[in-house]
Scaffold this motif. Structure first.
Motif, PDB file in Angstrom:
ATOM      1  N   ARG A 170     -10.092 100.201  13.803  1.00 50.65           N
ATOM      2  CA  ARG A 170      -9.418 101.183  13.634  1.00 50.65           C
ATOM      3  C   ARG A 170      -8.018 100.814  13.371  1.00 50.65           C
ATOM      4  N   LYS A 171      -7.206 101.115  12.475  1.00 50.66           N
ATOM      5  CA  LYS A 171      -5.977 100.949  12.505  1.00 50.66           C
ATOM      6  C   LYS A 171      -5.012 101.200  13.589  1.00 50.66           C
ATOM      7  N   GLU A 172      -5.500 102.427  14.231  1.00 54.17           N
ATOM      8  CA  GLU A 172      -4.547 102.728  15.333  1.00 54.17           C
ATOM      9  C   GLU A 172      -4.930 102.107  16.701  1.00 54.17           C
ATOM     10  N   GLU A 366       0.975 107.996   4.177  1.00 58.05           N
ATOM     11  CA  GLU A 366       0.412 107.291   5.094  1.00 58.05           C
ATOM     12  C   GLU A 366       0.753 107.936   6.596  1.00 58.05           C
TER      13      GLU A 366
END
Length: 387
Positions: A170-172, A366
């Motif tokens: 996950r990007k986060e 985004e």
């Protein structure tokens, strides 16, 4: 001790002589000239013989045949043509029917990664915290990078009550996340069309997540519900819709496309096919939301809307999958999904690897909770209604 030569002339030799004859028959039936390919054919027979007689482990003939078929299809370098083993073939039919045992997530291939498009509310995936945009890197112990969609789906599905482990990027987060709790397969029946009247407006909003056998009927039901609430315009959301059944997309399109062609199917062999509308049944101003995840059957609908002027496309360019696959049943419950045609929009545009450009370009923001594409669509719809 019996020599290798006598073994090859004996039982093993007879076995592979029969195999060679069968292969020759298959190649002749396919119209391949043995005069120019005999060396390759001989290599195939030799490899089978060597694996059966020299490989350390015993190998079942079925395993070798399946491997040969997969290799043949893989040599096409077409990611959409896939050999389907019996389990995968059965699960593909479940997906088309819209009911199956699984986790309740819609997935697609994005930048060669298996990516979650949507986790349906109340399903095991949603309860575990899986969200849209998550990249699945492992399914149990199987590396999911570069995996084809059918294989991935087959691995995530199984008997109701059984467990599956997904490893998620996950990007986060900086470390991979493992979802093991509550990922217990359940009987999943996923609605493909969901709608509502947008608060404070007379605008209907319908999301089509994919196209299955039930989508056309679900669309009719949702349109009837919205019309009872006297909506004056409709926003149709095809974002991140990976496609599905061609006929389902055509039947949905008949609600919105004026009399004339919806899509042309261009075959290499045989007569081309045209699917047409007898005239739109939903007499409402239309806006269609699209993005890079709108693919295949979703692009059939979007392309028909754009070419016929039935509505306005808002968002960003679509994925660009303008080819059609046919699923052929094979013996023993297996199947072959093979690219057999391309489709052309009503203006006979080939959009494969090109995509469909929106009429109104709106880039998403985004890391924002705002849906600027939907907001822009609402603004445009209000203008249409007022005008």
């Amino acid at each position: 001790m019996e020599s290798k030569q006598s073994f090859f002339r004996g039982r093993g030799g007879r076995l592979f002589s029969v195999l060679a004859v069968l292969i020759v028959i298959v190649f002749l039936a396919g119209g391949i000239l043995l005069a120019t390919n005999y060396k390759h054919l001989g290599n195939l027979v030799k490899v089978v013989t060597l694996v059966r007689t020299q490989y350390l482990q015993t190998v079942d003939t079925t395993q070798l045949v399946d491997g040969a078929i997969k290799g043949m299809v893989g040599s096409l370098n077409d990611p959409y043509s896939v050999y389907l083993d019996p389990k995968t073939y059965a699960q593909l039919h479940e997906q088309i029917k819209g009911s199956f045992g699984g986790l309740g997530i819609l997935v697609g291939i994005k930048d060669q990664y298996l990516t979650v498009v949507r986790a349906y509310k109340g399903t095991p995936a949603a309860k575990a915290g899986i969200v849209a945009g998550d990249v699945i890197t492992k399914i149990d112990d199987r590396d999911a990078r570069g995996i084809d969609l059918e294989t991935a789906i087959s691995l995530m599905r199984g008997e109701v009550g059984s467990k599956v482990t997904l490893t998620i990027d996950r990007k986060e987060t900086t470390e991979p996340l493992q979802f093991t709790r509550e990922l217990i397969r359940e009987e999943i029946s996923v609605p493909t069309v969901e709608s509502q009247v947008l608060p404070g407006t007379a605008i209907g909003y319908a999301v089509v997540s994919q196209f299955t056998e039930h989508t056309s009927e679900e669309m009719k039901e949702n349109l009837a519900k919205l019309q009872k609430e006297q909506v004056k315009g409709l926003i149709l959301d095809l974002r991140d819709n990976p496609g599905g059944e061609l006929i389902a997309a055509v039947n949905v399109a008949k609600n919105f496309i004026p009399k004339g062609p919806i899509v042309f199917i261009d075959y290499r062999f045989g007569r081309d096919q045209e699917f047409s509308s007898e005239g739109r049944t939903a007499q409402l101003p239309l806006i269609v939301l699209i993005n890079g995840g709108s693919a295949s059957a979703a692009e059939i609908l979007a392309g028909a809307v754009k070419d016929t002027g039935a509505g306005t496309l808002v968002g960003v360019k679509t994925f660009g999958k303008g080819i059609v696959q046919t699923v052929f049943p094979l013996d023993n419950g297996a199947g072959l999904k093979l690219t057999t045609a391309r489709y052309l929009t009503p203006n006979r545009n080939d959009i494969h690897e090109i995509g469909i450009q929106p009429d109104v370009l709106v880039q998403p923001e985004e890391n924002s909770v705002l849906d600027v594409q939907l907001d822009r669509a609402v603004e445009l719809m209000k203008q249409k209604i007022a005008g």
